[in-house]
Design a protein around this motif. Structure first.
Motif, PDB file in Angstrom:
ATOM      1  N   ASN A  13      38.695  16.781 -26.117  1.00 54.74           N
ATOM      2  CA  ASN A  13      39.473  17.994 -25.854  1.00 54.74           C
ATOM      3  C   ASN A  13      39.769  18.815 -27.110  1.00 54.74           C
ATOM      4  O   ASN A  13      40.511  19.794 -27.051  1.00 54.74           O
ATOM      5  N   ASN A  14      39.161  18.413 -28.238  1.00 55.17           N
ATOM      6  CA  ASN A  14      39.552  19.013 -29.523  1.00 55.17           C
ATOM      7  C   ASN A  14      39.402  20.532 -29.555  1.00 55.17           C
ATOM      8  O   ASN A  14      40.272  21.247 -30.055  1.00 55.17           O
ATOM      9  N   GLN A  42      46.535  25.721 -28.975  1.00 57.45           N
ATOM     10  CA  GLN A  42      47.796  25.041 -29.317  1.00 57.45           C
ATOM     11  C   GLN A  42      48.823  25.996 -29.925  1.00 57.45           C
ATOM     12  O   GLN A  42      50.034  25.751 -29.832  1.00 57.45           O
ATOM     13  N   CYS A  87      44.630  19.373 -20.727  1.00 58.95           N
ATOM     14  CA  CYS A  87      43.218  19.147 -21.056  1.00 58.95           C
ATOM     15  C   CYS A  87      42.712  17.928 -20.288  1.00 58.95           C
ATOM     16  O   CYS A  87      43.392  16.898 -20.246  1.00 58.95           O
ATOM     17  N   GLU A 117      46.923  16.257 -23.427  1.00 61.72           N
ATOM     18  CA  GLU A 117      45.570  15.708 -23.222  1.00 61.72           C
ATOM     19  C   GLU A 117      45.613  14.596 -22.178  1.00 61.72           C
ATOM     20  O   GLU A 117      46.455  13.696 -22.251  1.00 61.72           O
ATOM     21  N   THR A 118      44.684  14.654 -21.212  1.00 64.38           N
ATOM     22  CA  THR A 118      44.565  13.600 -20.188  1.00 64.38           C
ATOM     23  C   THR A 118      43.104  13.201 -20.053  1.00 64.38           C
ATOM     24  O   THR A 118      42.207  13.938 -20.456  1.00 64.38           O
ATOM     25  N   TYR A 119      42.889  12.008 -19.458  1.00 66.75           N
ATOM     26  CA  TYR A 119      41.524  11.472 -19.403  1.00 66.75           C
ATOM     27  C   TYR A 119      41.134  11.008 -17.999  1.00 66.75           C
ATOM     28  O   TYR A 119      40.127  10.330 -17.828  1.00 66.75           O
ATOM     29  N   VAL A 168      42.173  22.219 -27.532  1.00 71.29           N
ATOM     30  CA  VAL A 168      43.454  22.076 -28.250  1.00 71.29           C
ATOM     31  C   VAL A 168      43.506  23.043 -29.426  1.00 71.29           C
ATOM     32  O   VAL A 168      44.497  23.773 -29.617  1.00 71.29           O
ATOM     33  N   GLY A 185      38.819  21.708 -19.118  1.00 66.06           N
ATOM     34  CA  GLY A 185      38.096  20.780 -19.979  1.00 66.06           C
ATOM     35  C   GLY A 185      36.957  20.074 -19.279  1.00 66.06           C
ATOM     36  O   GLY A 185      36.811  20.128 -18.062  1.00 66.06           O
TER      37      GLY A 185
END
Length: 463
Positions: free
Chosen positions: A397-398, A405, A392, A413-415, A401, A368
């Motif tokens: 991240n859409n 998925q 991600c 999801e991570t940031y 995903v 990502g």
């Protein structure tokens, strides 16, 4: 501070000079400052202009060399008074100031073109969507170990112009991006390598793949029958383009699937390189670099080395001990029998394809960043086969995903890098690989791909 400001203002407002050819450099980064130093050495009146902030380390160099500069904006009247403009590869051709220069008939060239005018060295130029850094580093390593006086520059390390200004190398190995090749006029490498061509940077090329392909092939545009073009004969894009747009140089193909009378190919797990009826062999199992893509990178670099008469034994020894490029399939640590691999340099889908292909164990994949119009479908077979979890890492991240998925059971999801690595640590089991191979640019959460890779390595060490 006040005295320093007066000095800075005097530099910024200094006249370009009378009686000297006026050289304007757009962009005060590595390539721009290198071009400025070479320009001054060659007798130009030089002015560096950057629309953003020039880093202090570059300002110090410009001040030391007495070169006039400005940042945080362009003085258009001074720039349009130039005899020659060297443009940073990061500045698109379509920006209004560049269009004005072209309208007035003022030549706008790249730093690569400018530097090449002031050296008689033999040039090995390497481009491609993926693999060019590794191939450049390996080719340079072999030529250096073979006893040649060789420099490495371009899209890697010091700028080509700075090297030409400060050194007297007889050979250069240059990593060349499409952006750098866009600004050439007469530049030609004696040996050109195109590692592969897959869609990348399409926002720069009007979202037309053909424009990007044509840009890559500029590496061969000025070559003659005395020059060589080494290329991937398994790459349909390259083969198709060559059929429709023949080049003057002598073609040296490399392939994993086909044999050639002249070129490099794979036979019985051995690399065979045949040039001028002279063949050398190398066992693939002895190569330091892993993966099919690195067999190709090795073929290309070794073929270039043979063309400049490097001994076969020297080449064999070099490819056995070569350490690859940082942030490219870099093995970081093994923790609880889980291997952590840093492939932060994978900023497009094709690069990540190679990474996933080279991993032999169940994979926790960190992916990502800034999506450059990615099509993730080519990755599906490898993801189904190897990937047990996707982490991600990005502001948005859409798209990732949505793509995966229904293919992978675990998608998180991570940031932040710290968070991504902690999740990977929890998910990974004995014998797995945690692979950072983002397939995206890094600018949403990181300064650049190096920063992303460094944060990955630090987060692992802090587990």
């Amino acid at each position: 501070m006040e005295e320093q400001k007066k000095q800075d203002d005097s530099k910024r407002n200094a006249p370009l000079g009378s009686g000297k050819r006026r050289l304007v450099i757009l962009g005060g980064g590595e390539s721009g400052v290198g071009a400025a130093i070479l320009g001054k050495k060659e007798g130009y009146a030089v002015f560096v202009s950057d629309n953003g902030k020039i880093k202090n380390k570059y300002i110090e160099v410009l001040e030391h060399d007495g070169i006039s500069w400005e940042d945080n904006g362009h003085s258009e009247n001074r720039i349009l008074d130039a005899d020659l403009v060297v443009k940073s590869p990061g500045i698109p051709d379509r920006v209004p100031l560049v269009l004005k220069l072209v309208e007035r008939g003022i030549p706008v060239i790249s730093e690569i073109e400018f530097a090449a005018r002031y050296t008689n060295a033999l040039l090995v130029g390497i481009t491609g969507s993926n693999g060019k850094t590794t191939t450049t580093m390996l080719a340079h390593h072999i030529l250096k170990e073979g006893g040649l006086n060789v420099g490495m520059a371009g899209n890697i390390g010091d700028s080509f112009a700075l090297m030409v200004a400060e050194n007297d190398y007889s050979h250069y190995v240059l990593e060349l991006s499409s952006f750098q090749l866009d600004g050439i006029i007469d530049f030609k490498p004696n040996i050109a390598i195109i590692t592969n061509i897959t869609p990348d940077h399409l926002d720069r090329y009007g979202y037309k793949f053909d424009n990007y392909i044509a840009s890559k092939f500029r590496i061969a545009k000025n070559q003659t029958k005395d020059d060589f073009l080494i290329y991937d004969a398994d790459d349909e894009v390259i083969v198709d383009w060559l059929q429709k747009h023949p080049v003057n140089s002598k073609l040296i193909p490399f392939s994993l699937n086909r044999a050639f009378r002249e070129g490099a190919y794979l036979k019985d797990n051995k690399i065979q390189i045949t040039l001028d009826n002279n063949t050398m062999e190398m066992e693939t199992e002895t190569l330091a670099l892993e993966g099919k893509h690195n067999i190709k990178n090795t073929m290309a670099a070794a073929a270039a080395a043979r063309l400049v008469q490097i001994r076969k034994q020297t080449i064999r020894e070099c490819v056995q001990h070569f350490q690859g490029a940082p942030h490219r399939l870099e093995k970081v640590l093994k923790i609880h029998h889980v291997q952590y691999v840093n492939d932060s340099k994978a900023t497009n889908v094709n690069s990540t394809y190679y990474a996933l292909e080279s991993v032999k164990t169940p994979t926790v994949w960190i992916v990502g960043g800034v999506d450059k119009g990615n099509d993730y479908r080519p990755l599906m077979p490898l993801v189904r086969e190897k990937v047990k979890a996707i982490i991600c890492l990005g502001v948005d991240n859409n798209k990732i995903v949505d793509a995966f998925q229904n293919v992978v059971d675990i998608v998180v999801e991570t940031y932040s890098m710290e968070e991504a690595v902690k999740v990977a640590y929890k998910v990974a089991e004995r014998g797995d690989t945690v692979l950072l191979s983002p397939a995206c640019a890094s600018f949403d959460l990181f300064k650049n791909y190096e920063d992303r890779g460094d944060q990955f390595k630090n987060a692992i060490k802090n587990l």
